[in-house]
Design a protein around this motif. Structure first.
Motif, PDB file in Angstrom:
ATOM      1  N   ARG A  80     -73.111 -41.281-122.469  1.00  0.00           N
ATOM      2  CA  ARG A  80     -74.643 -41.240-123.714  1.00  0.00           C
ATOM      3  C   ARG A  80     -75.711 -40.765-122.811  1.00  0.00           C
ATOM      4  NH1 ARG A  80     -73.629 -47.779-123.499  1.00  0.00           N
ATOM      5  NH2 ARG A  80     -73.159 -47.609-121.836  1.00  0.00           N
ATOM      6  N   MET A 303     -69.016 -45.295-119.421  1.00  0.00           N
ATOM      7  CA  MET A 303     -68.089 -45.221-119.797  1.00  0.00           C
ATOM      8  C   MET A 303     -67.635 -44.817-119.243  1.00  0.00           C
ATOM      9  SD  MET A 303     -68.895 -44.653-124.197  1.00  0.00           S
ATOM     10  CE  MET A 303     -70.346 -43.926-123.682  1.00  0.00           C
ATOM     11  N   ASN A 310     -61.085 -49.113-113.062  1.00  0.00           N
ATOM     12  CA  ASN A 310     -59.644 -49.412-113.751  1.00  0.00           C
ATOM     13  C   ASN A 310     -58.874 -49.421-113.044  1.00  0.00           C
ATOM     14  OD1 ASN A 310     -59.913 -51.914-115.711  1.00  0.00           O
ATOM     15  ND2 ASN A 310     -61.371 -50.472-117.124  1.00  0.00           N
TER      16      ASN A 310
ATOM     17  N   ILE B  48     -58.196 -55.605-118.369  1.00  0.00           N
ATOM     18  CA  ILE B  48     -58.527 -54.842-118.161  1.00  0.00           C
ATOM     19  C   ILE B  48     -60.122 -54.601-118.238  1.00  0.00           C
ATOM     20  CG2 ILE B  48     -59.350 -52.506-119.426  1.00  0.00           C
ATOM     21  CD1 ILE B  48     -56.680 -53.135-119.558  1.00  0.00           C
ATOM     22  N   ASP B  49     -60.975 -54.291-117.156  1.00  0.00           N
ATOM     23  CA  ASP B  49     -62.249 -54.786-116.638  1.00  0.00           C
ATOM     24  C   ASP B  49     -63.335 -54.144-117.527  1.00  0.00           C
ATOM     25  OD1 ASP B  49     -62.411 -56.928-114.424  1.00  0.00           O
ATOM     26  OD2 ASP B  49     -61.811 -55.527-112.932  1.00  0.00           O
ATOM     27  N   GLU B  50     -64.181 -54.493-118.209  1.00  0.00           N
ATOM     28  CA  GLU B  50     -65.739 -54.188-118.309  1.00  0.00           C
ATOM     29  C   GLU B  50     -65.213 -53.511-119.479  1.00  0.00           C
ATOM     30  OE1 GLU B  50     -68.057 -53.162-115.306  1.00  0.00           O
ATOM     31  OE2 GLU B  50     -67.961 -54.532-113.814  1.00  0.00           O
ATOM     32  N   VAL B  51     -64.511 -53.553-120.398  1.00  0.00           N
ATOM     33  CA  VAL B  51     -64.538 -52.423-121.259  1.00  0.00           C
ATOM     34  C   VAL B  51     -64.690 -52.886-122.564  1.00  0.00           C
ATOM     35  CG1 VAL B  51     -63.136 -50.498-121.028  1.00  0.00           C
ATOM     36  CG2 VAL B  51     -62.045 -52.992-121.784  1.00  0.00           C
ATOM     37  N   PRO B  88     -65.372 -41.749-124.600  1.00  0.00           N
ATOM     38  CA  PRO B  88     -64.481 -41.627-123.463  1.00  0.00           C
ATOM     39  C   PRO B  88     -63.938 -42.562-123.003  1.00  0.00           C
ATOM     40  CG  PRO B  88     -67.101 -41.478-122.565  1.00  0.00           C
ATOM     41  CD  PRO B  88     -66.848 -41.721-124.414  1.00  0.00           C
ATOM     42  N   LYS B  89     -63.723 -44.308-123.586  1.00  0.00           N
ATOM     43  CA  LYS B  89     -62.269 -44.903-123.354  1.00  0.00           C
ATOM     44  C   LYS B  89     -61.666 -44.748-123.956  1.00  0.00           C
ATOM     45  CE  LYS B  89     -66.061 -48.222-122.228  1.00  0.00           C
ATOM     46  NZ  LYS B  89     -67.079 -49.181-122.703  1.00  0.00           N
ATOM     47  N   ILE B  91     -60.719 -41.286-124.339  1.00  0.00           N
ATOM     48  CA  ILE B  91     -59.522 -40.398-124.073  1.00  0.00           C
ATOM     49  C   ILE B  91     -58.963 -41.024-122.732  1.00  0.00           C
ATOM     50  CG2 ILE B  91     -60.203 -38.252-122.673  1.00  0.00           C
ATOM     51  CD1 ILE B  91     -63.147 -38.062-124.475  1.00  0.00           C
ATOM     52  N   GLY B  92     -59.587 -41.950-122.187  1.00  0.00           N
ATOM     53  CA  GLY B  92     -58.602 -42.183-120.883  1.00  0.00           C
ATOM     54  C   GLY B  92     -57.434 -43.394-121.113  1.00  0.00           C
ATOM     55  N   ASP B  95     -54.179 -42.992-119.286  1.00  0.00           N
ATOM     56  CA  ASP B  95     -54.344 -43.328-117.654  1.00  0.00           C
ATOM     57  C   ASP B  95     -54.840 -44.761-117.465  1.00  0.00           C
ATOM     58  OD1 ASP B  95     -54.513 -40.605-117.083  1.00  0.00           O
ATOM     59  OD2 ASP B  95     -56.224 -40.581-119.044  1.00  0.00           O
ATOM     60  N   ILE B  96     -54.990 -45.506-117.999  1.00  0.00           N
ATOM     61  CA  ILE B  96     -55.699 -46.924-117.988  1.00  0.00           C
ATOM     62  C   ILE B  96     -54.502 -47.674-118.233  1.00  0.00           C
ATOM     63  CG2 ILE B  96     -56.594 -49.330-118.729  1.00  0.00           C
ATOM     64  CD1 ILE B  96     -59.165 -47.565-119.974  1.00  0.00           C
ATOM     65  N   ALA B  99     -51.966 -47.551-115.156  1.00  0.00           N
ATOM     66  CA  ALA B  99     -52.706 -47.758-114.470  1.00  0.00           C
ATOM     67  C   ALA B  99     -52.298 -48.869-114.390  1.00  0.00           C
ATOM     68  CB  ALA B  99     -54.094 -47.529-113.733  1.00  0.00           C
ATOM     69  N   PHE B 249     -69.676 -55.637-127.887  1.00  0.00           N
ATOM     70  CA  PHE B 249     -70.637 -55.762-126.916  1.00  0.00           C
ATOM     71  C   PHE B 249     -70.258 -54.280-125.669  1.00  0.00           C
ATOM     72  CE2 PHE B 249     -71.077 -56.548-122.158  1.00  0.00           C
ATOM     73  CZ  PHE B 249     -72.800 -56.597-121.482  1.00  0.00           C
ATOM     74  N   ALA B 250     -70.274 -53.981-124.740  1.00  0.00           N
ATOM     75  CA  ALA B 250     -70.513 -52.540-123.395  1.00  0.00           C
ATOM     76  C   ALA B 250     -69.718 -51.112-125.208  1.00  0.00           C
ATOM     77  CB  ALA B 250     -69.030 -52.881-122.951  1.00  0.00           C
ATOM     78  N   GLY B 252     -71.049 -48.414-125.587  1.00  0.00           N
ATOM     79  CA  GLY B 252     -71.029 -46.461-125.411  1.00  0.00           C
ATOM     80  C   GLY B 252     -72.554 -46.250-126.413  1.00  0.00           C
ATOM     81  N   PRO B 253     -71.494 -45.657-127.472  1.00  0.00           N
ATOM     82  CA  PRO B 253     -72.064 -45.236-128.364  1.00  0.00           C
ATOM     83  C   PRO B 253     -73.082 -45.649-129.136  1.00  0.00           C
ATOM     84  CG  PRO B 253     -69.783 -44.374-128.069  1.00  0.00           C
ATOM     85  CD  PRO B 253     -70.227 -45.240-127.064  1.00  0.00           C
TER      86      PRO B 253
END
Lengths: 358, 303
Positions: A80, A303, A310, B48-51, B88-89, B91-92, B95-96, B99, B249-250, B252-253
């Motif tokens: 961001r 982000m 995680n 999954i935390d905080e996403v 970004p989430k 993109i990831g 991997d998440i 994990a 909530f959360a 980013g964009p």
């Protein structure tokens, strides 16, 4: 033209040296504190990340104090940060401030343009000297920060007092030699401290998002708290490291950076913006270098770092290094940070004893 | 028996789901799309935390597929246009997934990064084919054929000329078209007496132009599309009666781009409502706010 800029750890000392050298008049905002945080949070979108809010607070305070030009950074995502300037400009305009915003995008043409706008007539002749002085101050500041992080477990009060004097001396230095001398004097004072041959203190790596790592008000003074608990902190990225890797693209720094990112590859296979990949790589690197644990810090809802957060438990399981992830926002309380750090350090001490067979 | 390839019903499924299913079928696999979102799905993704909520729902969908498929299709969509990024989430995601769900079937997770040119797309298609035992050429051909199926947006929507107040409903398709995540905001608005127009039905060219006119390029592709569409409607004459932005909530964009949209709407005198969803959002709260918003729009029309 009175130039201001956001705070980022000791950035103001370096930028002051550089811009003053180029002939600009500089007015750094007051140090980031409660006032900046409250002002920023009041006018920012609710779920913007913390650096957006505190830097907006910095700008408001500086504009109130008389600054009329804001120097800040742009970016191309996906973090961001790249969109901060566009939104902050609108917010400040709507608040009724009139100002110029110089946004440095990550390309050489934009850097050049920004320098031209900020350089006074005749400033170019002094430019090489200004860059040398800023570079020397940056190196000196990094050196004392690293040394202080390692020495704090032995005598926190002495180290902090000496560090404060050294930072002031670097800020006041008028030549590269004086800045380097201030750092050398600081190291000599540390070497003279008692307790050199006590037991090796616990060592904890600090990784995550750079703003939270460097802004002590925002991270509840975490590095100093850990130091006072008898833990030597190994910061994975200081301001100078960042400048060398991402702005100057110094080959040795980039090589180190690539090596860390390579360590993350089995866990996170792609760049996700910001420092997400590095946080994972540093967890592996810290384990290999014999660190007792890793503290991972980031702004709430960041982000790239949320992805890292995680994935880190898996890294911790596979490599064995304990990891504490801490998110910071305007609601974060010092007592909460303190309690979690204490618990984490207790665990690390217990783990070291167990590994030693005690 | 063809291999079963699971596709979680979340995030980019709402953009490319039809194409993906057709593509996998052409490669001789049987796509299995997880059933629509339920509370249990969101609870399963809660590990999954905080996403943001859509990402949690996405992993809930993925978890529902782990037991009954041979592969899970989870492409890493880094960028779908030069100069743009996904969030970004997104993109990831693979991997998440690895994990958080170590016991999941193998992922088919090719990287699509059109910042590096179109070859990245062909390489990705070939990688999917390789996992399913097809040649690169056949895979790229299958992709080309499947892409043609891409749902053309219905004809660009126009604002209702008179009668009901027209409300632009903006939001990522994975919120807008997931009835549970959006708590059926579209249906609720319509029930309150508004003529609802989904922002993604704007004329794509007008949307692109509106987004390009912003002082700074929005580098998140899907957010840029969303903002451009809403701005195109705002610039229409007459402007819409109101704009509702659904976000999570959360996100980013949206936290920054939503703020820009709000300012643009307010500058034009168009009321703007931001509804933020997370797993604690109560349906009654959403209903009340939508009712109050439409009441206000109706009153504004009174002489």
């Amino acid at each position: 033209m009175i130039v201001t800029f956001p705070h980022l750890g000791p950035l103001h000392i370096v930028l002051k040296a550089l811009l003053t050298g180029l002939g600009a008049q500089v007015l750094p905002p007051p140090p980031t504190g409660r006032a900046a945080l409250e002002l920023g949070a009041r006018y920012s979108p609710e779920t913007a990340c913390l650096p957006f809010k505190t830097t907006l607070g910095n700008f408001i305070q500086a504009l109130e104090a008389g600054a009329d030009t804001i120097l800040t950074c742009g970016g191309e995502g996906p973090c961001r940060l790249g969109y901060y300037a566009a939104v902050q400009r609108e917010l400040l305009r709507d608040l009724g401030y009139s100002f110029d915003m110089v946004v440095v995008e990550p390309n050489i043409a934009s850097v050049w343009q920004a320098l031209r706008r900020l350089t006074a007539t005749g400033g170019w002749r002094r430019a090489p000297g200004a860059f040398r002085l800023a570079g020397a101050k940056l190196a000196a500041l990094d050196a004392i920060e690293r040394a202080a992080c390692l020495a704090r477990p032995r005598a926190a009060d002495c180290v902090d007092a000496a560090r404060q004097q050294a930072v002031a001396a670097i800020d006041a230095a008028t030549g590269p030699a004086a800045a380097a001398e201030a750092a050398a004097a600081f190291r000599r004072r540390l070497a003279a401290l008692p307790g050199q041959d006590g037991p090796e203190p616990l060592a904890v790596g600090l990784a995550g998002e750079i703003y939270v790592m460097l802004e002590n008000y925002v991270n509840n003074d975490l590095v100093r708290l850990l130091g006072r608990m008898g833990v030597a902190v190994r910061p994975t990225m200081l301001l100078g490291d960042y400048v060398r890797t991402h702005i100057l693209r110094d080959s040795a720094a980039c090589r180190r950076d690539r090596a860390v990112q390579a360590l993350a590859a089995p866990y996170l296979g792609h760049y996700v913006g910001g420092h997400g990949v590095k946080s994972i790589g540093q967890a592996v690197a810290m384990e290999r270098s014999g660190c007792d644990g890793l503290v991972h810090v980031f702004p709430f809802t960041c982000m790239p770092e949320v992805i890292a957060k995680n994935i880190l438990p898996g890294v911790s399981d596979r490599t064995g290094i304990p990891v504490l992830s801490l998110a910071f926002d305007e609601q974060t309380g010092a007592a909460g940070t303190m309690t979690r750090l204490e618990a984490f350090v207790d665990l690390l001490a217990y783990r070291r004893k167990k590994l030693a067979g005690g | 028996m063809p291999p079963l390839v699971g596709i979680p019903r979340g995030l980019l499924y709402y953009h490319y789901g039809d194409v993906w299913c057709d593509f996998l079928r052409r490669l001789g696999a049987e796509p299995v799309v997880s059933p629509p979102t339920t509370q249990a799905v969101i609870a399963a993704g809660g590990r999954i935390d905080e996403v943001c909520l859509p990402v949690k729902a996405f992993f809930g969908h993925a978890a529902a597929l782990t037991a009954r498929t041979d592969f899970i299709f989870m492409p890493r969509v880094v960028s779908v246009a030069a100069g743009h990024y996904s969030c970004p989430k997104i993109i990831g995601l693979p991997d998440i997934m690895r994990a958080a769900f170590p016991g999941s079937p193998p992922l088919i997770a090719p990287t699509v990064n059109l910042r590096e040119g179109r070859r990245s797309l062909y390489r990705a298609a070939a990688a999917v084919g390789e996992a399913l035992g097809r040649s690169p050429l056949a895979s790229v051909y299958a992709w080309q054929r499947a892409w043609r199926l891409r749902r053309r947006p219905e004809e660009a929507a126009c604002l209702a000329p008179a009668g009901k107040p027209s409300v632009i409903l903006a939001g990522h398709p994975y919120i807008l078209y997931d009835r549970l995540l959006s708590m059926d905001a579209a249906g609720k608005l319509a029930a309150c007496g508004a003529a609802v127009v989904a922002a993604d039905r704007a004329d794509p060219r007008a949307a692109d132009k509106a987004a390009a006119a912003l002082p700074k390029n929005i580098f998140w592709h899907y957010c840029r599309t969303l903002a451009g569409a809403a701005l195109a409607f705002l610039a229409a004459s007459p402007p819409p009666a109101g704009v509702v932005l659904l976000t999570s909530f959360a996100c980013g964009p949206d936290s920054l781009v939503g703020e820009l949209l709000r300012r643009q709407a307010e500058r034009r005198g168009v009321p703007f409502l931001l509804l933020t969803f997370d797993e604690h959002t109560a349906e009654a709260g959403v209903t009340t706010r939508l009712e109050a918003f439409t009441d206000m729009l109706l009153r504004r029309r009174l002489p």
